[in-house]
Design a protein around this motif. Structure first.
Motif, PDB file in Angstrom:
ATOM      1  N   PRO A   1       0.791  -1.236   0.000  1.00  0.00           N
ATOM      2  CA  PRO A   1       0.000   0.000   0.000  1.00  0.00           C
ATOM      3  C   PRO A   1       0.823   1.286   0.000  1.00  0.00           C
ATOM      4  CG  PRO A   1      -0.915  -1.549   1.569  1.00  0.00           C
ATOM      5  CD  PRO A   1       0.386  -2.133   1.085  1.00  0.00           C
ATOM      6  N   ASP A   2       2.105   1.218   0.368  1.00  0.00           N
ATOM      7  CA  ASP A   2       2.906   2.439   0.377  1.00  0.00           C
ATOM      8  C   ASP A   2       3.441   2.816  -1.008  1.00  0.00           C
ATOM      9  OD1 ASP A   2       4.548   0.168   0.502  1.00  0.00           O
ATOM     10  OD2 ASP A   2       6.223   1.316   1.323  1.00  0.00           O
ATOM     11  N   GLN A   3       3.124   2.041  -2.041  1.00  0.00           N
ATOM     12  CA  GLN A   3       3.511   2.371  -3.415  1.00  0.00           C
ATOM     13  C   GLN A   3       2.600   3.462  -3.968  1.00  0.00           C
ATOM     14  OE1 GLN A   3       6.211   0.920  -4.905  1.00  0.00           O
ATOM     15  NE2 GLN A   3       6.487  -0.120  -2.950  1.00  0.00           N
ATOM     16  N   THR A   4       3.103   4.178  -4.970  1.00  0.00           N
ATOM     17  CA  THR A   4       2.278   5.203  -5.618  1.00  0.00           C
ATOM     18  C   THR A   4       1.179   4.536  -6.436  1.00  0.00           C
ATOM     19  OG1 THR A   4       3.633   5.278  -7.601  1.00  0.00           O
ATOM     20  CG2 THR A   4       4.265   6.745  -5.792  1.00  0.00           C
ATOM     21  N   LEU A   5       0.213   5.331  -6.851  1.00  0.00           N
ATOM     22  CA  LEU A   5      -0.879   4.803  -7.671  1.00  0.00           C
ATOM     23  C   LEU A   5      -0.340   4.209  -8.969  1.00  0.00           C
ATOM     24  CD1 LEU A   5      -3.981   4.554  -7.877  1.00  0.00           C
ATOM     25  CD2 LEU A   5      -3.943   6.695  -9.140  1.00  0.00           C
ATOM     26  N   LEU A   6       0.611   4.895  -9.578  1.00  0.00           N
ATOM     27  CA  LEU A   6       1.220   4.377 -10.799  1.00  0.00           C
ATOM     28  C   LEU A   6       1.952   3.066 -10.528  1.00  0.00           C
ATOM     29  CD1 LEU A   6       1.853   4.824 -13.799  1.00  0.00           C
ATOM     30  CD2 LEU A   6       3.873   6.093 -13.079  1.00  0.00           C
ATOM     31  N   GLY A   7       2.610   2.971  -9.419  1.00  0.00           N
ATOM     32  CA  GLY A   7       3.310   1.745  -9.053  1.00  0.00           C
ATOM     33  C   GLY A   7       2.365   0.599  -8.779  1.00  0.00           C
ATOM     34  N   ARG A   8       1.222   0.909  -8.196  1.00  0.00           N
ATOM     35  CA  ARG A   8       0.244  -0.148  -7.883  1.00  0.00           C
ATOM     36  C   ARG A   8      -0.364  -0.742  -9.150  1.00  0.00           C
ATOM     37  NH1 ARG A   8      -1.958  -0.552  -2.483  1.00  0.00           N
ATOM     38  NH2 ARG A   8      -2.389  -2.624  -3.265  1.00  0.00           N
ATOM     39  N   TYR A   9      -0.509   0.062 -10.181  1.00  0.00           N
ATOM     40  CA  TYR A   9      -1.135  -0.405 -11.421  1.00  0.00           C
ATOM     41  C   TYR A   9      -0.151  -0.433 -12.590  1.00  0.00           C
ATOM     42  CZ  TYR A   9      -5.506   0.213  -8.936  1.00  0.00           C
ATOM     43  OH  TYR A   9      -6.524   0.119  -8.026  1.00  0.00           O
ATOM     44  N   ALA A  10       1.126  -0.606 -12.314  1.00  0.00           N
ATOM     45  CA  ALA A  10       2.166  -0.512 -13.341  1.00  0.00           C
ATOM     46  C   ALA A  10       1.963  -1.507 -14.482  1.00  0.00           C
ATOM     47  CB  ALA A  10       3.536  -0.710 -12.714  1.00  0.00           C
ATOM     48  N   GLY A  11       1.528  -2.701 -14.186  1.00  0.00           N
ATOM     49  CA  GLY A  11       1.311  -3.693 -15.238  1.00  0.00           C
ATOM     50  C   GLY A  11       0.246  -3.254 -16.227  1.00  0.00           C
ATOM     51  N   GLY A  12      -0.859  -2.735 -15.727  1.00  0.00           N
ATOM     52  CA  GLY A  12      -1.933  -2.262 -16.596  1.00  0.00           C
ATOM     53  C   GLY A  12      -1.523  -1.035 -17.387  1.00  0.00           C
ATOM     54  N   VAL A  13      -0.765  -0.145 -16.755  1.00  0.00           N
ATOM     55  CA  VAL A  13      -0.291   1.059 -17.447  1.00  0.00           C
ATOM     56  C   VAL A  13       0.682   0.685 -18.559  1.00  0.00           C
ATOM     57  CG1 VAL A  13       1.017   3.198 -17.159  1.00  0.00           C
ATOM     58  CG2 VAL A  13      -0.679   2.541 -15.459  1.00  0.00           C
ATOM     59  N   PHE A  14       1.506  -0.315 -18.316  1.00  0.00           N
ATOM     60  CA  PHE A  14       2.439  -0.788 -19.341  1.00  0.00           C
ATOM     61  C   PHE A  14       1.698  -1.316 -20.562  1.00  0.00           C
ATOM     62  CE2 PHE A  14       5.015  -4.316 -21.077  1.00  0.00           C
ATOM     63  CZ  PHE A  14       6.074  -3.562 -21.568  1.00  0.00           C
ATOM     64  N   ILE A  15       0.692  -2.144 -20.351  1.00  0.00           N
ATOM     65  CA  ILE A  15      -0.097  -2.676 -21.464  1.00  0.00           C
ATOM     66  C   ILE A  15      -0.864  -1.554 -22.156  1.00  0.00           C
ATOM     67  CG2 ILE A  15      -1.911  -4.313 -22.127  1.00  0.00           C
ATOM     68  CD1 ILE A  15       0.718  -5.629 -21.243  1.00  0.00           C
ATOM     69  N   TYR A  16      -1.342  -0.579 -21.392  1.00  0.00           N
ATOM     70  CA  TYR A  16      -2.027   0.581 -21.960  1.00  0.00           C
ATOM     71  C   TYR A  16      -1.102   1.334 -22.919  1.00  0.00           C
ATOM     72  CZ  TYR A  16      -3.866   5.386 -21.932  1.00  0.00           C
ATOM     73  OH  TYR A  16      -4.304   6.636 -22.279  1.00  0.00           O
ATOM     74  N   ALA A  17       0.141   1.547 -22.512  1.00  0.00           N
ATOM     75  CA  ALA A  17       1.104   2.244 -23.369  1.00  0.00           C
ATOM     76  C   ALA A  17       1.380   1.456 -24.639  1.00  0.00           C
ATOM     77  CB  ALA A  17       2.395   2.491 -22.602  1.00  0.00           C
ATOM     78  N   ILE A  18       1.499   0.149 -24.518  1.00  0.00           N
ATOM     79  CA  ILE A  18       1.720  -0.686 -25.699  1.00  0.00           C
ATOM     80  C   ILE A  18       0.506  -0.637 -26.622  1.00  0.00           C
ATOM     81  CG2 ILE A  18       2.009  -3.067 -26.491  1.00  0.00           C
ATOM     82  CD1 ILE A  18       3.758  -3.531 -24.043  1.00  0.00           C
TER      83      ILE A  18
END
Length: 90
Positions: free
Chosen positions: A53-70
Motif C-alpha cells: 500500500p505504500d507504493q504510488t498509484l502508478l506503481g500499484r497499477y504498473a502492469g496495466g499502465v504498461f499494457i495501456y502504453a503498448i
C-alpha cells in the motif's frame, strides 16, 4: 465495391489515448482492442495485489499502465499501416 477509406491514424491515436481499446475498434480491429483491455485489467489487478500500500498509484497499477502504453502504439501502428496501404492503392 470500392475500398473504404481508413480512419486517419492521428484520430486513432487520440482515441486510443483517451479510451483504452477504442483505438483498435475505430481502426477496424475490435477483437484486438478487447484483448488489450483484458490484459490491461489483468496486469493492473496482478500488480495491485503484488505491491504494498505504500507504493504510488502508478506503481500499484504498473502492469496495466504498461499494457495501456503498448496498446496506444499498437493501435497507431496498425492504423498507419492501413492508411499507407490505402494511399498506395490509389
Amino acid at each position: 465495391m470500392p475500398d473504404q477509406r481508413p480512419v486517419n491514424p492521428y484520430v486513432v491515436l487520440a482515441i486510443a489515448i483517451v479510451l483504452p481499446g477504442a483505438g483498435h475498434v475505430i481502426a477496424g480491429m475490435p477483437a484486438r482492442g478487447l484483448v488489450f483491455v483484458f490484459f490491461m485489467l489483468l496486469f493492473g489487478w496482478i500488480t495491485f495485489h503484488l505491491t504494498t500500500p505504500d507504493q504510488t498509484l502508478l506503481g500499484r497499477y504498473a502492469g496495466g499502465v504498461f499494457i495501456y502504453a503498448i496498446s496506444i502504439t499498437d493501435a497507431y501502428k496498425w492504423a498507419r499501416l492501413r492508411w499507407e496501404q490505402y494511399a498506395a492503392s490509389k
